[in-house]
Design an enzyme around this catalytic site. Structure first.
Site, short mmCIF file in Angstrom:
data_model
loop_
_atom_site.label_atom_id
_atom_site.label_comp_id
_atom_site.label_asym_id
_atom_site.label_seq_id
_atom_site.Cartn_x
_atom_site.Cartn_y
_atom_site.Cartn_z
N MET A 10 0.83 -1.20 0.00
CA MET A 10 0.00 0.00 0.00
C MET A 10 0.87 1.25 0.00
O MET A 10 1.82 1.36 0.77
CB MET A 10 -0.93 0.01 1.22
CG MET A 10 -2.03 -1.04 1.16
SD MET A 10 -3.16 -0.79 -0.24
CE MET A 10 -3.93 0.75 0.24
N GLN A 61 -3.98 -6.82 -7.30
CA GLN A 61 -4.50 -7.33 -6.03
C GLN A 61 -5.77 -6.59 -5.66
O GLN A 61 -5.80 -5.36 -5.62
CB GLN A 61 -3.50 -7.20 -4.89
CG GLN A 61 -4.03 -7.90 -3.63
CD GLN A 61 -3.12 -7.78 -2.43
OE1 GLN A 61 -2.96 -6.69 -1.89
NE2 GLN A 61 -2.56 -8.90 -1.99
N CYS A 91 -4.03 -8.42 4.81
CA CYS A 91 -3.81 -7.09 5.36
C CYS A 91 -4.54 -6.94 6.71
O CYS A 91 -5.74 -7.20 6.79
CB CYS A 91 -4.28 -6.01 4.39
SG CYS A 91 -4.02 -4.33 5.00
N HIS A 162 2.14 -15.23 3.54
CA HIS A 162 2.97 -14.46 4.47
C HIS A 162 3.06 -15.30 5.73
O HIS A 162 2.07 -15.53 6.41
CB HIS A 162 2.30 -13.11 4.75
CG HIS A 162 3.13 -12.20 5.59
ND1 HIS A 162 3.01 -10.84 5.53
CD2 HIS A 162 4.10 -12.44 6.52
CE1 HIS A 162 3.87 -10.28 6.38
NE2 HIS A 162 4.53 -11.23 6.99
N GLY A 203 7.42 -12.70 3.62
CA GLY A 203 7.58 -12.29 5.01
C GLY A 203 9.02 -12.38 5.48
O GLY A 203 9.59 -13.46 5.56
N GLY A 204 9.63 -11.22 5.75
CA GLY A 204 10.96 -11.19 6.33
C GLY A 204 12.08 -11.66 5.43
O GLY A 204 13.15 -12.01 5.93
N ARG A 225 9.39 -5.21 1.54
CA ARG A 225 10.12 -4.00 1.91
C ARG A 225 11.57 -4.00 1.45
O ARG A 225 12.11 -2.95 1.09
CB ARG A 225 10.03 -3.79 3.42
CG ARG A 225 8.67 -3.31 3.88
CD ARG A 225 8.52 -3.41 5.38
NE ARG A 225 8.46 -4.79 5.83
CZ ARG A 225 8.67 -5.20 7.07
NH1 ARG A 225 8.99 -4.33 7.99
NH2 ARG A 225 8.58 -6.48 7.39
#
Length: 334
Positions: A10, A61, A91, A162, A203-204, A225
């Site tokens: 987002m 998405q 989310c 995730h 995830g991570g 990220r």
């Protein structure tokens, strides 16, 4: 399903971000930000769904929980040329929960399956699910396997997991990305026990080395990220993940490849800061990275700011690299 994808994020993975990521990797599957069905059906579709055709493969998405609305939004996404339609079941934000979609749907696997069946019947492109391993006090094994099996019965074969729970009460969306412990082995087990399915893990994941390790156990890896804050790492994906006989794309090459897109977008009326904000981490760890960020951030927001700001920031990086190289050879010269 590709072996490597960049997560839907987002406020981050917008059209400009995806075009930057595409010049770094020709093969990675790119995702839109989550778009709600209400926005697709009643909002400014070109602003929400429009994108540069060079972005393929690219997935849309959706966020929602009404099967008919999701089917209609999926059709619109397919008409826009998206290569995959994905449902957000992960989310954890309060706003998403209040709309009865996102991670709270982990508690309603039958509804998710109904939504996926409606989407699958509406489009010819693949429909996929991105989910958590559970929420709150759910048993992750039971929650994940139940959701997957019900969606498989509805015709879904691809899942992006995730590998954390989401805590809908007590943790912020940001905390939900870090605080709940990761359970990669559970996702690996899902793949082992459902080998006919395509399972991607999220995830991570900090970079390409970690992605390659995950690919020993699952079909695909999704970076979020890390791919955003250190976009330069995507320059090695085509060679290292997909096995192409191509040189890595350097950050300098990425800027040159992205330049025509910047100029085209400026001509269409987009503001420079909205385009270049995704480039701030491109030179992460390299000399001049701070000057690069500062020039783009400070000068990119000015009225009428243009490509010359990018050129100035790039010159600062080049100068810093040259200075470091000069310092490196000074002892030898002496």
């Amino acid at each position: 399903m590709t072996k490597f994808s960049v997560a839907p994020m987002m406020d981050w993975s917008d059209r400009h971000c995806r075009s930057l990521h595409r010049v770094l990797s020709s093969q990675a599957l790119l995702y839109s930000e989550m778009v709600t069905t209400g926005a697709v059906l009643h909002g400014d579709r070109e602003r929400l769904l429009g994108y540069d055709q060079d972005q393929h493969p690219v997935a849309l998405q959706l966020g929602g929980s009404e099967p008919a609305d999701l089917a209609a939004a999926a059709r619109i996404g397919e008409d826009y040329g998206y290569d995959e339609i994905n449902l957000n079941v992960g989310c954890p934000s309060d706003r998403v929960q209040s709309g009865r979609f996102g991670a709270c749907l982990m508690r309603e696997p039958d509804l998710v399956a109904e939504c996926m069946a409606a989407m699958a019947a509406a489009v010819k492109v693949p429909v996929t699910v991105k989910c958590r391993i559970g929420v709150d006090d759910q048993d992750p094994e039971e929650a994940l396997f139940t959701l997957v099996d019900k969606c498989v019965a509805a015709g879904v074969t691809t899942f992006i997991v995730h590998a954390r729970k989401a805590w809908l009460q007590g943790l912020s969306p940001k905390e939900n990305r870090d605080v709940p412990p990761l359970d990669y082995p559970l996702v690996y087990r899902l793949k082992r026990e459902r080998p006919e399915l395509t399972i991607s893990i999220n995830g991570g994941v900090p970079g390409v080395d970690a992605a390659l390790e995950h690919l020993r156990h699952v079909d695909g890896v999704m970076l979020g990220r890390a791919a955003y804050h250190e976009a330069g790492l995507l320059g090695a994906v085509d060679r290292r993940v997909f096995g192409l006989d191509v040189p890595d794309v350097t950050p300098f090459e990425a800027v040159e490849r992205y330049r025509p897109y910047i100029e085209r977008s400026l001509a269409e009326g987009w503001r420079l800061a909205g385009i270049t904000r995704h480039m701030l981490g491109l030179f992460h760890g390299l000399p001049g990275a701070r000057a690069w960020r500062r020039i783009l951030t400070v000068e990119g927001v000015g009225e009428g700011a243009g490509i010359e700001v990018v050129d100035k920031a790039l010159e600062a990086v080049c100068r810093a690299v040259e200075e470091r190289e000069a310092r490196a050879v000074e002892p030898a010269a002496g």
